[in-house]
Design a protein around this motif. Structure first.
Motif, PDB file in Angstrom:
ATOM      1  N   GLN A 115      -1.723  -9.333   0.602  1.00  0.00           N
ATOM      2  CA  GLN A 115      -1.829  -9.405  -0.405  1.00  0.00           C
ATOM      3  C   GLN A 115      -1.973  -7.541  -1.367  1.00  0.00           C
ATOM      4  O   GLN A 115      -1.549  -8.044  -2.311  1.00  0.00           O
ATOM      5  N   GLY A 116      -2.406  -7.457  -0.104  1.00  0.00           N
ATOM      6  CA  GLY A 116      -2.243  -5.579  -0.590  1.00  0.00           C
ATOM      7  C   GLY A 116      -4.200  -5.171  -1.047  1.00  0.00           C
ATOM      8  O   GLY A 116      -5.163  -6.102  -1.772  1.00  0.00           O
ATOM      9  N   THR A 117      -4.239  -3.891  -0.988  1.00  0.00           N
ATOM     10  CA  THR A 117      -5.045  -3.079  -1.514  1.00  0.00           C
ATOM     11  C   THR A 117      -4.753  -2.022  -2.230  1.00  0.00           C
ATOM     12  O   THR A 117      -4.338  -1.343  -2.177  1.00  0.00           O
ATOM     13  N   LEU A 118      -5.519  -1.596  -3.237  1.00  0.00           N
ATOM     14  CA  LEU A 118      -4.853  -0.563  -4.232  1.00  0.00           C
ATOM     15  C   LEU A 118      -6.157   0.477  -3.694  1.00  0.00           C
ATOM     16  O   LEU A 118      -7.064   0.673  -3.517  1.00  0.00           O
ATOM     17  N   VAL A 119      -5.240   1.401  -3.610  1.00  0.00           N
ATOM     18  CA  VAL A 119      -5.699   2.793  -3.402  1.00  0.00           C
ATOM     19  C   VAL A 119      -5.776   4.001  -4.592  1.00  0.00           C
ATOM     20  O   VAL A 119      -4.128   3.788  -5.039  1.00  0.00           O
ATOM     21  N   THR A 120      -6.452   4.244  -4.956  1.00  0.00           N
ATOM     22  CA  THR A 120      -6.083   5.041  -6.134  1.00  0.00           C
ATOM     23  C   THR A 120      -6.981   6.232  -5.841  1.00  0.00           C
ATOM     24  O   THR A 120      -8.179   6.312  -5.309  1.00  0.00           O
ATOM     25  N   VAL A 121      -5.945   7.384  -5.593  1.00  0.00           N
ATOM     26  CA  VAL A 121      -6.575   9.142  -6.014  1.00  0.00           C
ATOM     27  C   VAL A 121      -6.270   9.874  -6.042  1.00  0.00           C
ATOM     28  O   VAL A 121      -5.375  10.107  -7.541  1.00  0.00           O
TER      29      VAL A 121
END
Length: 123
Positions: A115-121
């Motif tokens: 389902q995905g996992t969000l990465v924010t840099v």
């Protein structure tokens, strides 16, 4: 029914690290290659890394080579993506995918997606 569940995403500053996990079930894990894809906001999904079933050989897209490391634990039916020296352009939703083989960093014979996992840099 194959299932893949990603975790480990979050907000991190540039230069930081995250480790993503992909826990799988419902199929014979050691017989399948697993790939990681990501989708940046407003862009298409792209493959970034793949690990083969036989010998657990890792492959990487040039943009992440030397910064990311993919690994698998066949006893835990889990694939990991260790991400170091993260950059703002690494921001996106990361998906793990079941597949048949690695063609360099691209996964072939795509099967089930997580389902995905969000990465924010971002600073």
């Amino acid at each position: 029914q194959p299932q893949l569940v990603e975790s480990g995403g979050g907000l991190v500053q540039p230069g930081g690290s995250l480790r993503l996990s992909c826990v799988t079930s419902g199929f014979t894990f050691e017989n399948y290659a697993i790939g990681w894809f990501r989708q940046a906001p407003g862009e298409d999904r792209e493959g970034i890394s793949c690990i083969s079933a036989i010998h657990s050989l890792p492959y990487y897209r040039d943009s992440v080579k030397g910064r990311f490391a993919i690994s698998r634990d066949n006893a835990k039916n889990t694939v990991y993506l260790q991400m170091n020296s993260l950059k703002p352009e690494d921001t996106g939703t990361y998906y793990c995918v079941q597949g048949g083989y690695c063609s360099d960093w691209l996964l072939g014979a795509l099967g089930t997606w997580g389902q995905g996992t969000l990465v924010t840099v971002s600073s």
